[in-house]
Design a protein around this motif. Structure first.
Motif, PDB file in Angstrom:
ATOM      1  N   LYS A 116     104.382  46.237  58.429  1.00  0.00           N
ATOM      2  CA  LYS A 116     105.732  46.159  59.002  1.00  0.00           C
ATOM      3  C   LYS A 116     106.027  47.243  60.121  1.00  0.00           C
ATOM      4  N   LEU A 117     105.772  48.343  59.773  1.00  0.00           N
ATOM      5  CA  LEU A 117     106.014  49.670  60.405  1.00  0.00           C
ATOM      6  C   LEU A 117     104.768  49.367  61.686  1.00  0.00           C
ATOM      7  N   SER A 118     103.637  48.816  61.719  1.00  0.00           N
ATOM      8  CA  SER A 118     102.825  48.616  62.570  1.00  0.00           C
ATOM      9  C   SER A 118     103.217  47.701  63.481  1.00  0.00           C
ATOM     10  N   LYS A 119     103.879  46.562  63.089  1.00  0.00           N
ATOM     11  CA  LYS A 119     104.325  45.432  63.918  1.00  0.00           C
ATOM     12  C   LYS A 119     105.464  45.885  64.803  1.00  0.00           C
ATOM     13  N   LEU A 120     106.348  46.966  64.188  1.00  0.00           N
ATOM     14  CA  LEU A 120     107.548  47.450  64.984  1.00  0.00           C
ATOM     15  C   LEU A 120     106.962  48.431  65.913  1.00  0.00           C
ATOM     16  N   GLN A 121     105.847  48.936  65.569  1.00  0.00           N
ATOM     17  CA  GLN A 121     105.334  49.924  66.839  1.00  0.00           C
ATOM     18  C   GLN A 121     104.212  49.115  67.613  1.00  0.00           C
ATOM     19  N   ASP A 122     103.951  47.964  67.391  1.00  0.00           N
ATOM     20  CA  ASP A 122     103.032  47.339  67.893  1.00  0.00           C
ATOM     21  C   ASP A 122     101.627  47.950  68.185  1.00  0.00           C
ATOM     22  N   LYS A 123     101.272  48.601  67.031  1.00  0.00           N
ATOM     23  CA  LYS A 123      99.755  49.091  67.143  1.00  0.00           C
ATOM     24  C   LYS A 123      99.341  49.207  65.562  1.00  0.00           C
ATOM     25  N   VAL A 124      98.034  49.158  65.236  1.00  0.00           N
ATOM     26  CA  VAL A 124      97.764  49.261  63.914  1.00  0.00           C
ATOM     27  C   VAL A 124      97.580  50.859  63.457  1.00  0.00           C
ATOM     28  N   LEU A 125      98.590  51.023  62.623  1.00  0.00           N
ATOM     29  CA  LEU A 125      98.456  52.454  62.130  1.00  0.00           C
ATOM     30  C   LEU A 125      97.193  52.705  61.160  1.00  0.00           C
ATOM     31  N   PRO A 126      96.877  54.091  60.868  1.00  0.00           N
ATOM     32  CA  PRO A 126      95.385  54.325  60.270  1.00  0.00           C
ATOM     33  C   PRO A 126      95.708  53.867  58.937  1.00  0.00           C
ATOM     34  N   GLU A 127      97.171  53.871  58.283  1.00  0.00           N
ATOM     35  CA  GLU A 127      97.406  53.648  56.761  1.00  0.00           C
ATOM     36  C   GLU A 127      96.955  51.929  56.735  1.00  0.00           C
ATOM     37  N   VAL A 128      97.130  51.094  57.483  1.00  0.00           N
ATOM     38  CA  VAL A 128      96.621  49.820  57.416  1.00  0.00           C
ATOM     39  C   VAL A 128      95.363  49.446  57.621  1.00  0.00           C
ATOM     40  N   GLU A 129      94.499  50.299  58.644  1.00  0.00           N
ATOM     41  CA  GLU A 129      93.178  50.293  58.630  1.00  0.00           C
ATOM     42  C   GLU A 129      92.575  50.789  57.386  1.00  0.00           C
ATOM     43  N   ARG A 269      96.103  40.333  67.345  1.00  0.00           N
ATOM     44  CA  ARG A 269      95.885  40.527  68.972  1.00  0.00           C
ATOM     45  C   ARG A 269      95.470  41.785  69.324  1.00  0.00           C
ATOM     46  N   LEU A 270      95.574  42.683  68.342  1.00  0.00           N
ATOM     47  CA  LEU A 270      95.440  44.273  68.616  1.00  0.00           C
ATOM     48  C   LEU A 270      93.881  44.704  68.321  1.00  0.00           C
ATOM     49  N   CYS A 271      93.308  43.846  67.378  1.00  0.00           N
ATOM     50  CA  CYS A 271      91.925  44.453  67.073  1.00  0.00           C
ATOM     51  C   CYS A 271      91.069  43.204  66.760  1.00  0.00           C
ATOM     52  N   ASP A 272      89.650  43.543  66.507  1.00  0.00           N
ATOM     53  CA  ASP A 272      88.706  42.683  66.250  1.00  0.00           C
ATOM     54  C   ASP A 272      88.761  41.965  64.929  1.00  0.00           C
ATOM     55  N   PRO A 273      89.035  40.602  64.695  1.00  0.00           N
ATOM     56  CA  PRO A 273      88.961  40.102  63.360  1.00  0.00           C
ATOM     57  C   PRO A 273      87.702  40.308  62.733  1.00  0.00           C
TER      58      PRO A 273
END
Length: 281
Positions: A116-129, A269-273
């Motif tokens: 959700k933090l990533s969605k609000l910042q419109d980027k994939v955070l390292p923690e999600v990765e 939409r921000l990374c390769d699935p």
């Protein structure tokens, strides 16, 4: 509010918004005005731009929420600032511990918090990765973890006998459970339980739609999800639509089951699935 009716309402509200009145007083007046006259919010939002001070922000106007999200993306404010500035966004970031969470599944809570933090910042955070790499490192590790969660229709069938009303909302993922809880609490509607479940793969509606009777099937949220995603507008639109659905179908007099078939992701939409070969379980 009677004073507003006897004057230029738009000009009056603009003065109130930018005045030095306490925030609670300004919020009360402007909430009443924008609720009674929807065009006033549009007129007021025309005056709200990047140069506005945080002290002026009330947090419930849609243009304010979009601005707050942009500030968060640009690192002008922290996530704690964001929570303070908007009740809706604070509720969105809340992730409850579900009643059926099992040992070894705890990382799903961290995933949704950082998602959700990533969605609000419109980027994939390292923690999600890092969480995705850990849990989805191989096809075997993914399936072992994913299928450790209860299947949504199995849980829903059991719970359906304990409620007076059941509502199936297409595309409503666990991402929104915290927001739903906080919004219903604000309406004095009690929360009797929270569950996290998985879909069958592929997570399409035809494979996960209830095979038992429900009182209401709602497709409006799914319709919105399938529209072109525009940051940050789509986030605010999703919040608005979910509020509309809850206001329409949930009442305090009836114990209600809310469930879905699958969620959605703003990050694909921000990374390769990653797709695993072979038959789906």
């Amino acid at each position: 509010y009677k004073e507003v009716l006897d004057t230029d309402k738009t000009a009056f509200i603009k003065k109130i918004y930018f005045s030095r009145l306490p925030k609670d007083e300004r919020r009360k007046i402007i909430f009443i005005a924008t609720t009674k006259e929807s065009y006033i919010e549009d007129a007021l939002c025309g005056e709200i731009n990047e140069s506005i001070k945080e002290d002026n922000i009330l947090g419930f106007l849609e243009c304010e929420k979009k601005l707050i999200i942009k500030w968060f993306k640009e690192n002008k404010i922290t996530d704690n600032d964001l929570r303070q500035l908007s009740e809706d966004l604070n509720s969105y970031l809340f992730t409850p511990n579900p009643d059926n969470l099992k040992k070894g599944q705890e990382k799903i809570i961290s995933y949704f918090e950082f998602y959700k933090l990533s969605k609000l910042q419109d980027k994939v955070l390292p923690e999600v990765e890092n969480l995705i790499k850990e849990l989805n490192e191989t096809q075997e590790s993914f399936y072992e973890w994913y299928y450790s969660f209860d299947y949504v229709l199995d849980i829903s069938k059991k719970l359906k006998d304990q409620v007076e009303k059941s509502i199936w909302i297409d595309a409503l993922g666990f991402e929104w459970v915290g927001f739903i809880q906080e919004y219903l609490k604000s309406k004095n509607i009690p929360i009797w339980g929270t569950y996290i479940c998985r879909s069958n793969i592929p997570s399409i509606t035809s494979l996960n739609k209830p095979d038992f009777g429900v009182d209401r099937e709602v497709g409006d949220f799914d319709d919105l999800i399938h529209k072109n995603y525009n940051y940050p507008d789509s986030i605010v639109e999703q919040i608005r639509e979910l509020k509309k659905i809850l206001d329409k179908y949930i009442v305090p007099e009836k114990k209600t089951l809310i469930f879905s078939d699958h969620g959605s992701s703003a990050l694909v939409r921000l990374c390769d699935p990653c797709r695993y070969d072979g038959e789906f379980k």
